[in-house]
Design a protein around this motif. Sequence first.
Motif, mmCIF file in Angstrom:
data_model
loop_
_atom_site.group_PDB
_atom_site.id
_atom_site.type_symbol
_atom_site.label_atom_id
_atom_site.label_comp_id
_atom_site.label_asym_id
_atom_site.label_seq_id
_atom_site.Cartn_x
_atom_site.Cartn_y
_atom_site.Cartn_z
ATOM 1 N N PHE A 139 0.842 -1.196 0.000
ATOM 2 C CA PHE A 139 0.000 0.000 0.000
ATOM 3 C C PHE A 139 0.878 1.247 0.000
ATOM 4 N N LEU A 168 1.557 4.941 0.892
ATOM 5 C CA LEU A 168 1.098 5.891 1.901
ATOM 6 C C LEU A 168 0.953 7.313 1.371
ATOM 7 N N TYR A 224 -1.022 8.320 -0.767
ATOM 8 C CA TYR A 224 -2.417 8.609 -1.101
ATOM 9 C C TYR A 224 -3.343 8.553 0.114
ATOM 10 N N LEU A 225 -2.780 8.304 1.272
ATOM 11 C CA LEU A 225 -3.607 8.110 2.466
ATOM 12 C C LEU A 225 -4.351 9.379 2.865
ATOM 13 N N THR A 269 -8.186 12.228 0.319
ATOM 14 C CA THR A 269 -7.841 10.937 0.915
ATOM 15 C C THR A 269 -8.172 9.818 -0.051
ATOM 16 N N ILE A 289 -6.633 5.565 -1.465
ATOM 17 C CA ILE A 289 -5.835 4.359 -1.278
ATOM 18 C C ILE A 289 -5.152 4.015 -2.599
ATOM 19 N N TYR A 347 -4.244 3.830 -7.965
ATOM 20 C CA TYR A 347 -4.734 4.543 -6.788
ATOM 21 C C TYR A 347 -6.064 5.169 -7.113
#
Length: 423
Positions: free
Chosen positions: A55, A57, A59-60, A71, A73, A90
């Motif tokens: 994953f 981060l 794009y968190l 926000t 994922i 994403y």
Amino acid sequence: MLKHCFLFLFVLCHALTYSQAHAKNINEITQDSITKSEFLKHLGNGYLPTKYFNFDLRYLIKYNQYEALRTGIGGITNDAFSKKYRVNSYVVYGFGDDRFKYSIGGGFRIAEKTNTWLNFSYTDDLQETGSTKFLTDKRFFQFFEPRLLNIDLFHKHITKSIDLEHQLTPHLLTETQLALTKIDPTYNYSFNFDGNTFENFDLSIAKIALQWSPFSNYQTSQGGIKETKEGFPKFTLQYTKSFKDVFKSDFGFSKLDFRTIHQIGTKDNGLSEITLVSGITNGNTPLTHLYHAYPNNINKETILQRFSVAGLNSFETMFFNEFFSDKFATLQVKHYLKPFHVSKRYKPQLVIITRYAIGDIKKPERHQNITFGSLKKGYTESGFEINKLLFGFGLSFTYRYGAYHLPEFGDNVAFKFTFNVSL
């Protein structure tokens, strides 16, 4: 703005604390496929690893003046999934513009020894107007991107691209990209060209980037080439060409961008860092692809209203959208003094900073419905940072002087937070 900064930093700190608190548990879950040191290395590079998928981060959670809270994922498949193929994507949502953005892509390895990959992607997202991204910088991660908080000038783009990554030698990384892009500014802007006015446009673009690290040490193994010791100076060169009338492209122009970074010493014992960035564009270049010289000052009346977070390599007293150039150069010199060893864990550090920018633009009247100035007289600011005063937070003070000094004293001053965190 100040309220939004505090809110965003609170959420960020909470997320980091949560991530660190659960790192041990996640490591135990994935211990069959990844060691603790590898996990921390992945996390430091901006990835939260799982068995087949890492994953991303980046794009968190983010915040800017146009999207407000952003926000989502995203991530990329890892070697456990395949060493020859990868899939990356994403999806994010901006609460301010009430819109989803996304990208989907993939690639396959052509040659393992030279780490040669052929990649494809389709992206529907935003990009800051006047910004330049080097292809070889795409895997650069920060837990927190301070300057992003203040940006308000974006353009939408839908980009279809194919690119080739190739490690020409251990010291020379290359990447070539061909892309078709539809661009639609989110602000009121039109470009006057050949008697026609364009409010949105199509571009067919080719890019080639070279990153040369002659003083770094590398190790060649079965898994490819890995940097074992970072050396300086480093050099990056990128050439961009937009072709008019190719796949219905509206404009033809070219850009040449250069950057070099040099460091002397270490942060533990005193470090000097010099960064030189320059660029020039020729032809019929819209505002979206000009240069803005990395401003980071909000267009508000008082110092307290402009109180935000200082960037890493931005001009803190230069107002957003104050200057645009078709040729420019910036020089930034930072000197990190030896940290103050107040205690074993508390080690604030003083940084002395000077920045200089110069540039110019031909035919500014082509860019309609937007007002900006030229940097031809040379822009100067100096100041200091005191970093890591409390939980990674610090303070910065910068003063604008020289040819672009403003009549009101307060308009020449930038007083801001700094934020530094590392694993």
